[in-house]
Design an enzyme around this catalytic site. Structure first.
Site, short mmCIF file in Angstrom:
data_model
loop_
_atom_site.label_atom_id
_atom_site.label_comp_id
_atom_site.label_asym_id
_atom_site.label_seq_id
_atom_site.Cartn_x
_atom_site.Cartn_y
_atom_site.Cartn_z
N SER A 126 0.82 -1.22 0.00
CA SER A 126 0.00 0.00 0.00
C SER A 126 0.84 1.27 0.00
O SER A 126 1.87 1.35 0.69
CB SER A 126 -0.90 0.01 1.23
OG SER A 126 -1.49 1.27 1.37
N GLU A 128 0.13 3.72 1.51
CA GLU A 128 0.09 4.28 2.87
C GLU A 128 1.45 4.16 3.55
O GLU A 128 1.74 4.91 4.47
CB GLU A 128 -0.97 3.56 3.71
CG GLU A 128 -2.39 3.85 3.29
CD GLU A 128 -2.92 5.19 3.82
OE1 GLU A 128 -2.53 5.59 4.92
OE2 GLU A 128 -3.72 5.82 3.09
N TYR A 149 -2.20 0.17 10.05
CA TYR A 149 -2.33 -0.48 8.74
C TYR A 149 -1.08 -0.24 7.90
O TYR A 149 -0.51 -1.17 7.33
CB TYR A 149 -3.56 0.11 8.03
CG TYR A 149 -3.69 -0.26 6.57
CD1 TYR A 149 -4.24 -1.47 6.18
CD2 TYR A 149 -3.25 0.62 5.56
CE1 TYR A 149 -4.35 -1.81 4.83
CE2 TYR A 149 -3.37 0.29 4.22
CZ TYR A 149 -3.92 -0.92 3.86
OH TYR A 149 -4.02 -1.25 2.53
#
Ligand code: NDP
Length: 319
Positions: A126, A128, A149
């Site tokens: 990801s 992120e 996460y």
């Protein structure tokens, strides 16, 4: 010739469902791994693939069941999407999030190592993990994960790299920027906006409360991204790639355009409330698509404008 076998971990999610369909269309035998079989296959029913693949029930955190699944279905390709995939929820459920992503990924890597797995493995990473990207991120961009996460995705990305380098396992991470489809979880903001706008067009009094609109994202179309993932496993050299469009737009622009397409003014319906802002919001998140275009000749055709059109078209037809 016997058909190729693919194991899809997290097969009932958005990407899992779309890749199952794509692999089946290419003649693969597909085995899908789901945390729970019951009442969870709506996406497969909508995609009309529910009878075409074998589903096994297993939690990715459970090494012994996973080993059994692997040994009875030794695959040519593994796609690992299984995750608690909401950034917001990861603050409330850090243990479940980190276990599903890190322990899950480590389990499948360990199985690959101990079985001298000769196939290929894709991990859904990801964007992120980068935190804010002031410039379009390439694979070497600095990393500053800002949620449980993101930390889990960063750790798993590093594990995949380690197992590739140390144990010669053919595994790669696709670092995914936001990608949408009608099959995305309903709690994601883009789904909330599209479904909310449609509601506003029929009931003019509808009001929608959201968090920070002043965040900028790189939005693509999920069905295209699952094709990029498959190309990564077809490549001669196992290499991590960024999967993105390279186009940066604010959430406010996403909202404005969605409402305009329905002849509405978003200001009549949307309120942004500070109480709903995330603890550590990422302001800019954009990737550089040039490396994957150069290496694999993959390029996103659909950017934000087309993504909104497609989401609206689907929801209007199916509402
Ligand atoms: P989804 O949340 O739709 O799918 C994830 C799937 O994983 C769900 O079906 C979920 O099952 C399953 N799962 C969760 N925990 C476990 C577990 N312990 N064992 C087995 N299965 C489990 O995500 P997407 O399809 O949208 O995304 C696919 C992957 O790509 C995810 O890893 C996500 O983090 C990553 N990603 C996605 C982005 C996007 O824009 N969509 C952007 C960046 C990364 P259940 O629902 O039953 O919990």
């Amino acid at each position: 010739m016997e058909s190729k076998k693919a194991l899809v971990l997290g097969c009932y999610g958005q990407d899992g469902s779309l890749i199952c369909k794509s692999l089946l269309e290419k003649g693969y035998k597909v085995i899908g791994l789901a945390k729970a079989k019951i009442n969870n296959n709506q996406r497969h029913v909508e995609l009309n693939i529910q009878d075409d693949l074998e589903i096994v029930e297993a939690d990715l955190r459970d090494l012994s069941t996973l080993t059994e699944v692997f040994n009875s279905n030794i695959p040519d390709e593994i796609y690992n999407f299984a995750a608690q995939s909401s950034v917001g929820l990861s603050f409330e459920k850090p243990i479940a999030t980190i276990e599903s992503i890190v322990n899950g990924t480590l389990n499948i890597l360990e199985i690959a190592r101990h079985s001298s797995f000769d196939g290929k493995l894709f991990f859904a990473g990801s964007s992120e993990m980068f935190g804010d990207t002031q410039i379009r991120a390439t694979i070497t961009h600095s990393q500053n994960p800002k949620s449980p996460y993101a930390i889990a995705k960063q750790a798993s990305y590093n594990l995949v790299k380690l197992y590739r380098n140390i144990y010669n396992i053919k595994c790669v991470t696709g670092i995914l920027f936001s990608h949408e489809s009608p099959y995305r979880n309903k709690n994601f903001i883009t789904q909330k906006i599209v479904n909310g706008a449609i509601k506003c067009s029929t009931n003019k009094k509808t009001q929608i409360r959201i968090g920070n609109m002043n965040v900028f994202r790189d939005w693509g179309w999920a069905a295209e991204y699952v094709e990029a993932m498959q190309l990564m496993l077809k490549a001669e050299t196992m290499k991590d790639q960024i999967i993105c469009t390279g186009e940066l737009n604010s959430l406010e622009e996403f909202i404005k355009l969605t409402f305009e397409k329905l002849n509405l003014n978003y200001k009549d319906h949307i309120t942004s409330e500070e109480i709903l802002f995330r603890k550590t919001d990422i302001k800019y998140s954009c990737g550089d698509p040039e490396p994957i275009t150069k290496d694999l000749k993959w390029k996103a055709k659909f950017h934000m404008n087309e993504v909104i059109d497609k989401l609206l078209e689907y929801q209007i037809k199916n509402n």
